[in-house]
Write a protein that holds these residues in place. Structure first.
Motif, short mmCIF file in Angstrom:
data_model
loop_
_atom_site.label_atom_id
_atom_site.label_comp_id
_atom_site.label_asym_id
_atom_site.label_seq_id
_atom_site.Cartn_x
_atom_site.Cartn_y
_atom_site.Cartn_z
N ALA A 43 0.83 -1.21 0.00
CA ALA A 43 0.00 0.00 0.00
C ALA A 43 0.86 1.26 0.00
N LEU A 44 1.92 1.26 0.80
CA LEU A 44 2.80 2.43 0.86
C LEU A 44 3.54 2.64 -0.45
N ALA A 45 4.00 1.55 -1.06
CA ALA A 45 4.70 1.68 -2.34
C ALA A 45 3.76 2.23 -3.41
N THR A 46 2.52 1.79 -3.38
CA THR A 46 1.53 2.30 -4.34
C THR A 46 1.30 3.79 -4.15
N LEU A 47 1.22 4.22 -2.89
CA LEU A 47 1.04 5.65 -2.62
C LEU A 47 2.26 6.46 -3.05
N ARG A 48 3.43 5.87 -2.89
CA ARG A 48 4.65 6.62 -3.19
C ARG A 48 4.84 6.86 -4.68
N VAL A 49 4.21 6.04 -5.52
CA VAL A 49 4.31 6.25 -6.97
C VAL A 49 3.01 6.80 -7.54
N SER A 50 2.13 7.28 -6.66
CA SER A 50 0.82 7.75 -7.10
C SER A 50 0.87 9.10 -7.81
N MET A 112 9.19 -3.47 9.40
CA MET A 112 9.57 -4.16 8.16
C MET A 112 8.74 -3.70 6.97
N SER A 113 7.60 -3.08 7.20
CA SER A 113 6.79 -2.57 6.08
C SER A 113 7.57 -1.51 5.30
N ALA A 114 8.45 -0.78 5.98
CA ALA A 114 9.25 0.23 5.29
C ALA A 114 10.21 -0.42 4.30
N TYR A 115 10.79 -1.54 4.68
CA TYR A 115 11.71 -2.25 3.78
C TYR A 115 10.96 -2.92 2.63
N PHE A 116 9.81 -3.50 2.94
CA PHE A 116 9.00 -4.10 1.88
C PHE A 116 8.51 -3.03 0.90
#
Length: 232
Positions: A43-50, A112-116
């Motif tokens: 979810a965070l990765a998706t937001l970061r490339v939104s 660990m969500s930050a690393y994922f």
């Protein structure tokens, strides 16, 4: 001076029962932490490339915070600090329902969500931007484009570091012993205190972590081969 090794006494009742209970606790803690880390990381990765600058900055701040604070500090904050902010009734319920497992899972999973997130984001950056534009031109929303087009491809690229961080997550569960969580390291220490078999007890713990870590890496190799895109 003679050295006598005796593993059989540690692999018999009652020590074996305690060791099995510790392995089950470690497995449950690993699974719960991994599920939280994976879900939140994607979810965070998706937001970061939104393309939303506010969301991107917030995610970047979250990643920086989680990666630069020791995981043991995260565990202490969640186990000793967060409960003081909760109502007494909720504190009582958590304490009565394995609070060590709940808070350790949250602390490890969030960290660990930050690393994922960074693993998935690296994978997304490897997907040609033209595929995103083509999907949007066909009428797919941003979320559907991510779900059906970009994320499946990104996961192939992100799998090797993803597996490495899964192994790190598993090993970090041993830090939960600082909270009194009855995971493998905590149980082995208790067995050593009762049996006075220091070398044998910690050798068993070492063998357990080594076997599971190598097993996870082996599974990662197999999955990577299956997910590998055939060369043309």
């Amino acid at each position: 001076m003679s050295i006598s090794l005796n593993f059989s006494s540690l692999l018999a009742a009652p020590h074996l029962d305690h060791l099995i209970a510790g392995i089950k606790f470690t497995g449950l803690l690993t699974a719960a932490s991994w599920l939280l880390a994976f879900t939140l990381g994607v979810a965070l990765a998706t937001l970061r490339v939104s393309g939303n600058p506010v969301a991107e900055r917030l995610v970047a701040a979250w990643v920086s915070y989680q990666q630069n604070v020791p995981i043991l500090a995260h565990l202490f904050v969640w186990y000793f600090g967060i409960p003081t902010l909760l109502p007494d009734s909720m504190q009582s319920w958590i304490n009565a329902n394995n609070g060590e497992l709940i808070f350790a899972s949250i602390a490890i999973g969030l960290c660990m969500s930050a690393y994922f997130c960074e693993d998935v984001r690296s994978g997304l950056r490897s997907v040609p931007h033209g595929q995103h534009e083509a999907a949007r031109s066909l009428g797919l929303s941003f979320l559907k484009t991510m779900r059906f087009i970009e994320l499946p491809q990104a996961m192939r690229t992100a799998l090797p570091p993803f597996i490495n961080h899964t192994v790190i997550l598993f090993k970090n569960t041993s830090l939960a012993m600082a909270l009194g969580a009855a995971e493998v390291t905590y149980v082995v220490r208790e067995i050593e205190n009762q049996s006075f078999r220091t070398f044998e007890a910690y050798t068993l713990a070492t063998a357990f972590y080594l076997a599971v870590s190598l097993g996870l890496m082996g599974i990662g190799v197999i999955v990577s081969k299956r997910m590998r895109t055939p060369s043309r």
